[in-house]
Design a protein around this motif. Structure first.
Motif, PDB file in Angstrom:
ATOM      1  N   VAL A  73       1.099  -0.255  -8.597  1.00 59.41           N
ATOM      2  CA  VAL A  73       0.334  -1.431  -9.172  1.00 59.41           C
ATOM      3  C   VAL A  73      -0.456  -2.222  -7.852  1.00 59.41           C
ATOM      4  CG1 VAL A  73      -0.142  -3.013 -10.576  1.00 59.41           C
ATOM      5  CG2 VAL A  73       1.357  -1.297 -11.153  1.00 59.41           C
ATOM      6  N   GLN A  74      -1.514  -2.170  -7.702  1.00 57.14           N
ATOM      7  CA  GLN A  74      -2.261  -2.895  -6.523  1.00 57.14           C
ATOM      8  C   GLN A  74      -3.136  -3.974  -7.135  1.00 57.14           C
ATOM      9  OE1 GLN A  74      -1.716  -2.303  -3.529  1.00 57.14           O
ATOM     10  NE2 GLN A  74       0.021  -0.552  -4.345  1.00 57.14           N
TER      11      GLN A  74
ATOM     12  N   LYS B 225      -2.047  -6.722 -15.018  1.00 59.04           N
ATOM     13  CA  LYS B 225      -3.035  -5.320 -15.039  1.00 59.04           C
ATOM     14  C   LYS B 225      -2.421  -4.381 -15.794  1.00 59.04           C
ATOM     15  CE  LYS B 225      -5.170  -6.313 -10.334  1.00 59.04           C
ATOM     16  NZ  LYS B 225      -5.028  -5.970  -9.082  1.00 59.04           N
ATOM     17  N   VAL B 226      -1.122  -4.641 -16.121  1.00 61.43           N
ATOM     18  CA  VAL B 226      -0.289  -3.567 -16.586  1.00 61.43           C
ATOM     19  C   VAL B 226      -0.210  -3.661 -18.287  1.00 61.43           C
ATOM     20  CG1 VAL B 226       2.013  -2.144 -16.590  1.00 61.43           C
ATOM     21  CG2 VAL B 226       1.061  -3.399 -14.476  1.00 61.43           C
TER      22      VAL B 226
ATOM     23  N   GLN C 103       0.831  -1.210  -0.071  1.00 58.87           N
ATOM     24  CA  GLN C 103       0.045   0.081   0.046  1.00 58.87           C
ATOM     25  C   GLN C 103       0.783   1.162  -0.002  1.00 58.87           C
ATOM     26  OE1 GLN C 103      -3.360  -0.467  -0.264  1.00 58.87           O
ATOM     27  NE2 GLN C 103      -2.895  -2.562  -0.379  1.00 58.87           N
ATOM     28  N   PRO C 104       0.756   2.252  -1.043  1.00 60.34           N
ATOM     29  CA  PRO C 104       1.644   3.333  -1.127  1.00 60.34           C
ATOM     30  C   PRO C 104       1.471   4.186   0.467  1.00 60.34           C
ATOM     31  CG  PRO C 104       0.237   3.064  -2.775  1.00 60.34           C
ATOM     32  CD  PRO C 104      -0.318   2.090  -2.223  1.00 60.34           C
ATOM     33  N   ALA C 105       2.547   4.702   0.856  1.00 58.97           N
ATOM     34  CA  ALA C 105       2.796   5.579   1.930  1.00 58.97           C
ATOM     35  C   ALA C 105       2.266   6.910   1.768  1.00 58.97           C
ATOM     36  CB  ALA C 105       3.848   5.404   2.553  1.00 58.97           C
ATOM     37  N   ALA C 106       2.169   7.047   0.468  1.00 61.20           N
ATOM     38  CA  ALA C 106       1.822   8.608   0.198  1.00 61.20           C
ATOM     39  C   ALA C 106       1.103   8.724  -1.283  1.00 61.20           C
ATOM     40  CB  ALA C 106       3.156   9.514   0.152  1.00 61.20           C
TER      41      ALA C 106
END
Length: 205
Positions: A204-205, A105-106, A32-35
């Motif tokens: 990418v999640q 997904k990319v 999960q991105p921190a920012a």
């Protein structure tokens, strides 16, 4: 699940996840991105109509639901384009190997800024040399100019040589977009495939 019935190690892990604010990612492999993404809210990207190797019209909206890597270049480029596209593709391959579900997904996309020479077949051949899912796109001069403007890409044809050859000066930014077409980040192709893979892992999640 009844938290009171959890074994002590599970409770500790659950609490740690809550403390870190990443409960959704615990045990899933997704970071999960921190920012917020560095390009969040930037006016980059937008509708286009271009042509793929089969002569089919391709629109930006065709990639809805996919993360998208976008690079503008040209097939006759002697250095920057093949280097950047190779590192971009190798980084994506590394990401796909470690995270197959997220990698799928990319969608990588190469857009030509040299429509005079880059035919659909030419961009298709170029793309196939780097990654099996890389899509090469070209178009009329007006279509290419419109796409470049939407993606904040600079390009201009340099003075030609006596033999008729010429180069195209252009931006060398590799963009990553989210599933809704929103700009997320630039990919550090200058730092190599591993750095590209790490950035994909981050967003990418």
């Amino acid at each position: 699940m009844n938290r009171l019935a959890m074994p002590a190690p599970a409770v500790s892990r659950f609490a740690l996840c809550l403390a870190l604010g990443v409960l959704a990612g615990c045990g899933s492999g997704a970071r999960q991105p921190a920012a917020p993404p560095p390009l969040a809210g930037a006016a980059i990207g937008g509708p286009f109509e271009l042509t793929d190797k089969a002569g089919k019209t391709v629109r930006w909206s065709d990639f809805a639901g996919k993360y998208r890597i976008v690079y503008f270049g040209y097939t006759y480029c002697p250095d920057a384009c093949p280097t950047d596209v190779a590192r971009m593709s190798q980084g994506l391959s590394q990401f796909e190997k470690g995270e197959p579900a997220r990698g799928a997904k990319v969608q990588p996309i190469f857009i030509s800024v040299d429509p005079a020479r880059d035919t659909p077949a030419k961009v298709g051949e170029f793309a196939a040399n780097f990654h099996p899912r890389l899509i090469g796109l070209t178009g009329t001069p007006a279509q290419v100019a419109g796409a470049a403007k939407a993606f904040a890409v600079f390009y201009e044809r340099a003075p030609g040589q006596p033999d008729g050859s010429y180069m195209v000066n252009h931006s060398t930014v590799t963009y990553l977009f989210g599933p809704k077409g929103e700009p997320l980040a630039t990919l550090p192709t200058d730092k190599g495939p591993a750095a590209v893979a790490a950035e994909l892992t981050r967003w990418v999640q």
